[in-house]
Design a protein around this motif. Structure first.
Motif, PDB file in Angstrom:
ATOM      1  N   TYR A   3       0.687  -1.486   0.045  1.00 30.42           N
ATOM      2  CA  TYR A   3      -0.044  -0.009   0.097  1.00 30.42           C
ATOM      3  C   TYR A   3       1.039   1.261  -0.041  1.00 30.42           C
ATOM      4  N   SER A   4       0.591   2.185  -0.900  1.00 32.43           N
ATOM      5  CA  SER A   4       1.413   3.541  -0.968  1.00 32.43           C
ATOM      6  C   SER A   4       0.365   4.371   0.049  1.00 32.43           C
ATOM      7  N   VAL A   5       1.455   5.475   0.126  1.00 31.05           N
ATOM      8  CA  VAL A   5       0.740   6.569   1.231  1.00 31.05           C
ATOM      9  C   VAL A   5      -0.713   6.950   0.615  1.00 31.05           C
ATOM     10  N   ASP A   6      -0.782   7.320  -0.622  1.00 33.89           N
ATOM     11  CA  ASP A   6      -2.186   7.516  -1.137  1.00 33.89           C
ATOM     12  C   ASP A   6      -3.102   6.422  -1.028  1.00 33.89           C
ATOM     13  N   GLU A   7      -2.881   5.170  -1.084  1.00 35.15           N
ATOM     14  CA  GLU A   7      -3.701   4.242  -1.089  1.00 35.15           C
ATOM     15  C   GLU A   7      -4.176   4.281   0.289  1.00 35.15           C
ATOM     16  N   MET A   8      -3.085   4.145   1.262  1.00 34.35           N
ATOM     17  CA  MET A   8      -3.561   4.149   2.775  1.00 34.35           C
ATOM     18  C   MET A   8      -4.502   5.253   3.178  1.00 34.35           C
ATOM     19  N   ARG A   9      -4.410   6.327   2.649  1.00 33.79           N
ATOM     20  CA  ARG A   9      -5.379   7.682   3.084  1.00 33.79           C
ATOM     21  C   ARG A   9      -6.666   7.126   2.510  1.00 33.79           C
ATOM     22  N   VAL A  10      -6.701   6.728   1.249  1.00 31.77           N
ATOM     23  CA  VAL A  10      -8.153   6.281   0.654  1.00 31.77           C
ATOM     24  C   VAL A  10      -8.609   5.326   1.479  1.00 31.77           C
ATOM     25  N   LEU A  11      -7.979   4.164   1.792  1.00 35.45           N
ATOM     26  CA  LEU A  11      -8.445   3.179   2.386  1.00 35.45           C
ATOM     27  C   LEU A  11      -8.906   3.586   3.847  1.00 35.45           C
ATOM     28  N   ARG A  12      -8.140   4.256   4.499  1.00 46.65           N
ATOM     29  CA  ARG A  12      -8.525   4.759   6.121  1.00 46.65           C
ATOM     30  C   ARG A  12      -9.848   5.444   5.886  1.00 46.65           C
ATOM     31  N   GLU A  13      -9.689   6.564   4.993  1.00 48.48           N
ATOM     32  CA  GLU A  13     -10.965   7.345   4.834  1.00 48.48           C
ATOM     33  C   GLU A  13     -12.344   6.277   4.714  1.00 48.48           C
ATOM     34  N   ASP A  14     -12.225   5.248   4.034  1.00 44.86           N
ATOM     35  CA  ASP A  14     -13.307   4.554   3.647  1.00 44.86           C
ATOM     36  C   ASP A  14     -13.742   3.627   4.913  1.00 44.86           C
ATOM     37  N   TYR A  15     -12.652   3.323   5.598  1.00 44.16           N
ATOM     38  CA  TYR A  15     -13.075   2.566   7.056  1.00 44.16           C
ATOM     39  C   TYR A  15     -13.837   3.553   7.901  1.00 44.16           C
ATOM     40  N   ARG A  16     -13.316   4.920   7.936  1.00 44.92           N
ATOM     41  CA  ARG A  16     -13.694   5.724   8.874  1.00 44.92           C
ATOM     42  C   ARG A  16     -15.256   6.118   8.346  1.00 44.92           C
ATOM     43  N   ARG A  17     -15.471   6.577   7.269  1.00 44.05           N
ATOM     44  CA  ARG A  17     -16.735   6.982   6.613  1.00 44.05           C
ATOM     45  C   ARG A  17     -17.773   5.895   6.723  1.00 44.05           C
ATOM     46  N   THR A  18     -17.462   4.654   6.585  1.00 43.85           N
ATOM     47  CA  THR A  18     -18.392   3.478   6.467  1.00 43.85           C
ATOM     48  C   THR A  18     -18.767   3.199   7.819  1.00 43.85           C
ATOM     49  N   LEU A  19     -17.765   3.370   8.951  1.00 42.21           N
ATOM     50  CA  LEU A  19     -17.993   2.842  10.128  1.00 42.21           C
ATOM     51  C   LEU A  19     -18.876   4.191  10.753  1.00 42.21           C
ATOM     52  N   LEU A  20     -18.776   5.317  10.379  1.00 46.86           N
ATOM     53  CA  LEU A  20     -19.333   6.378  11.206  1.00 46.86           C
ATOM     54  C   LEU A  20     -20.702   6.963  10.524  1.00 46.86           C
ATOM     55  N   ASP A  21     -20.692   6.589   9.265  1.00 45.52           N
ATOM     56  CA  ASP A  21     -21.996   7.064   8.364  1.00 45.52           C
ATOM     57  C   ASP A  21     -22.963   5.871   8.267  1.00 45.52           C
ATOM     58  N   GLU A  22     -22.410   4.499   8.364  1.00 47.02           N
ATOM     59  CA  GLU A  22     -23.265   3.643   8.102  1.00 47.02           C
ATOM     60  C   GLU A  22     -23.557   2.681   9.109  1.00 47.02           C
ATOM     61  N   ILE A  23     -22.309   1.947   9.664  1.00 49.47           N
ATOM     62  CA  ILE A  23     -22.370   0.674  10.510  1.00 49.47           C
ATOM     63  C   ILE A  23     -22.830   1.124  11.736  1.00 49.47           C
ATOM     64  N   ALA A  24     -22.218   2.173  12.281  1.00 48.70           N
ATOM     65  CA  ALA A  24     -22.600   2.609  13.921  1.00 48.70           C
ATOM     66  C   ALA A  24     -23.970   2.948  13.779  1.00 48.70           C
ATOM     67  N   PRO A  25     -24.447   4.051  13.014  1.00 47.13           N
ATOM     68  CA  PRO A  25     -25.760   4.666  13.177  1.00 47.13           C
ATOM     69  C   PRO A  25     -27.002   3.608  12.982  1.00 47.13           C
ATOM     70  N   PHE A  26     -26.592   2.503  12.334  1.00 52.10           N
ATOM     71  CA  PHE A  26     -27.650   1.254  12.013  1.00 52.10           C
ATOM     72  C   PHE A  26     -28.107   0.769  13.313  1.00 52.10           C
ATOM     73  N   TRP A  27     -27.187   0.563  14.188  1.00 48.61           N
ATOM     74  CA  TRP A  27     -27.587  -0.172  15.529  1.00 48.61           C
ATOM     75  C   TRP A  27     -28.193   0.712  16.347  1.00 48.61           C
ATOM     76  N   VAL A  28     -27.701   2.141  16.432  1.00 47.56           N
ATOM     77  CA  VAL A  28     -28.259   3.143  17.341  1.00 47.56           C
ATOM     78  C   VAL A  28     -29.749   3.503  16.818  1.00 47.56           C
ATOM     79  N   ARG A  29     -30.180   3.642  15.632  1.00 53.74           N
ATOM     80  CA  ARG A  29     -31.321   3.881  15.091  1.00 53.74           C
ATOM     81  C   ARG A  29     -32.031   2.746  15.330  1.00 53.74           C
ATOM     82  N   HIS A  30     -31.802   1.532  15.074  1.00 57.83           N
ATOM     83  CA  HIS A  30     -32.817   0.477  14.836  1.00 57.83           C
ATOM     84  C   HIS A  30     -32.619  -0.622  16.131  1.00 57.83           C
ATOM     85  N   GLY A  31     -31.495  -0.618  16.798  1.00 62.47           N
ATOM     86  CA  GLY A  31     -31.393  -1.664  17.798  1.00 62.47           C
ATOM     87  C   GLY A  31     -31.493  -1.286  19.268  1.00 62.47           C
TER      88      GLY A  31
END
Length: 402
Positions: A3-31
């Motif tokens: 992984y290059s530095v740029d690839e790591m940045r993209v990958l990190r942002e994908d992990y962060r965005r998916t977690l905070l925008d999709e995964i974590a809110p799902f269970w707060v909202r519905h569970g």
């Protein structure tokens, strides 16, 4: 690949965005059960409730998840309140008169099922309480975390931590699962409360004891496997249960060991041990025909007795994704980056809900077809998936800081 530095940045942002925008809110909202407290996990693909009974171990797991996310990303109100609600439900409803935690409860908090020789409810109550204590400064939660740890040790001493499948007098055996859960508990307790002494030893001493037991009892260099169960003298049991391997479980154990290398700033013996387990169990678990991690395999390559052995579950892929990224982080070995990309791409193709709605599906056939479209049940909820996104995002952030 590497992984290059740029690839790591993209990958990190994908992990962060998916977690905070999709995964974590799902269970707060519905569970989150705002009426009776705690969390529901039996949810359909759109988040609607399928069954109102509650998994006790998920009260602790959800408390750990949202307390840990609060520590990492800011103690948002709903995260802290949900974690506290889960711990309150545990405290007020889930304990039997002797202090043992139940396994399942009704929505309102009436007991449904008790598993006397099963201590995983206590294990997750421990880590959830410790993480909440670190997040909020709640001293009561800290004391409860220590008490749950003690209770777990008590169950292990008297019954091994899991319910036996056979008469123990006829065929005594011991399992990997109670050991690796103890390892994870000690690591989380140390991270949140410091290297406290509990059960007569510090957290680090418990970690060292467990790792030694994993290496001496369950690791079989002549067979290149980490066993799921062994006999009382560490022997391989040549029966269905004795030969059955759980690659995802073993790989989860591998990354717990590798995490200890990360925490200690290096340890050559533990690095070699963790990488060895990861390498061997990847070879035994990765499906070369269809891709993905098989749930069960046989030590000798024989058929496995469980009819769902060749299914693909979400959580082994989560654990393998963490393990391979961590192995690459610690070694720079490009083969681990390739494996990380391989498991990441396969799991996103299969388990991610392309229609949106948050979280993953959990169960697929061997060829990758989804077998059920539920998002949660008594065993699947806000734990393995958010833990993976959080851990990998934090790992990449650490890597980028270098």
């Amino acid at each position: 690949m590497c992984y290059s530095v740029d690839e790591m940045r993209v990958l990190r942002e994908d992990y962060r965005r998916t977690l905070l925008d999709e995964i974590a809110p799902f269970w707060v909202r519905h569970g989150w059960d705002r009426e009776h407290g705690g969390i529901h996990t039996a949810l359909n693909e759109d988040g609607s409730l399928i069954d109102s009974d509650k998994s006790v171990w998920f009260q602790g797991r959800a408390a750990w998840t949202y307390s840990t996310l609060g520590q990492a990303y800011g103690a948002e109100g709903d995260w802290t309140r949900l974690a506290g609600s889960c711990l309150s439900f545990l405290r007020e409803h889930c304990r039997a008169d002797d202090g043992k935690l139940y396994f399942t409860m009704t929505r309102e908090g009436r007991p449904l099922r008790m598993r006397r020789r099963y201590a995983f409810s206590e294990s997750f109550a421990c880590v959830g309480s410790a993480a909440y204590a670190q997040l909020t400064g709640d001293e009561r939660a800290a004391l409860e975390a220590m008490a749950y740890f003690e209770r777990y040790l008590e169950v292990m001493r008297t019954g091994g931590g899991v319910e036996p499948k056979v008469e123990v007098a006829t065929r005594p055996m011991k399992g990997l699962a109670p050991q690796m859960i103890l390892l994870a508990m000690a690591q989380e307790l140390r991270a949140d409360l410091g290297d406290v002494t509990v059960g007569g030893a510090t957290c680090t001493q418990w970690i060292d004891r467990v790792i030694d037991e994993v290496e001496t009892a369950f690791l079989k260099p002549d067979l290149q496997a980490l066993m799921e169960v062994v006999g009382e003298n560490n022997e391989v049991l040549d029966h269905f249960d004795g030969r059955m391997l759980v690659p995802g479980h073993a790989i989860e154990c591998a990354w717990f060991i590798l995490h200890e290398v990360r925490v200690r700033g290096g340890d050559a013996r533990l690095l070699k041990l963790g990488l060895t387990i990861l390498d061997w169990m990847w070879e035994r678990g990765w499906d070369r025909e269809f891709g993905g991690m098989l749930y069960f395999t046989d030590l000798k390559g024989l058929p496995v007795q469980e009819y769902w052995a060749e299914m693909k579950f979400w959580w082994p892929h989560n654990e393998t994704e963490i393990a391979t990224l961590l192995a690459w982080h610690l070694t720079g070995d490009e083969s681990y980056a390739r494996k990380h990309q391989q498991v990441r791409e396969w799991s996103r193709k299969v388990f991610v809900d392309t229609k949106g709605g948050g979280d993953w599906f959990g169960y697929a056939h061997r060829d990758g077809r989804i077998s059920t479209r539920l998002k949660g049940n008594m065993w699947k909820g806000p734990f393995h998936i958010p833990r993976m996104y959080w851990y990998c995002e934090q790992l990449l952030a650490e890597r980028l800081r270098r």
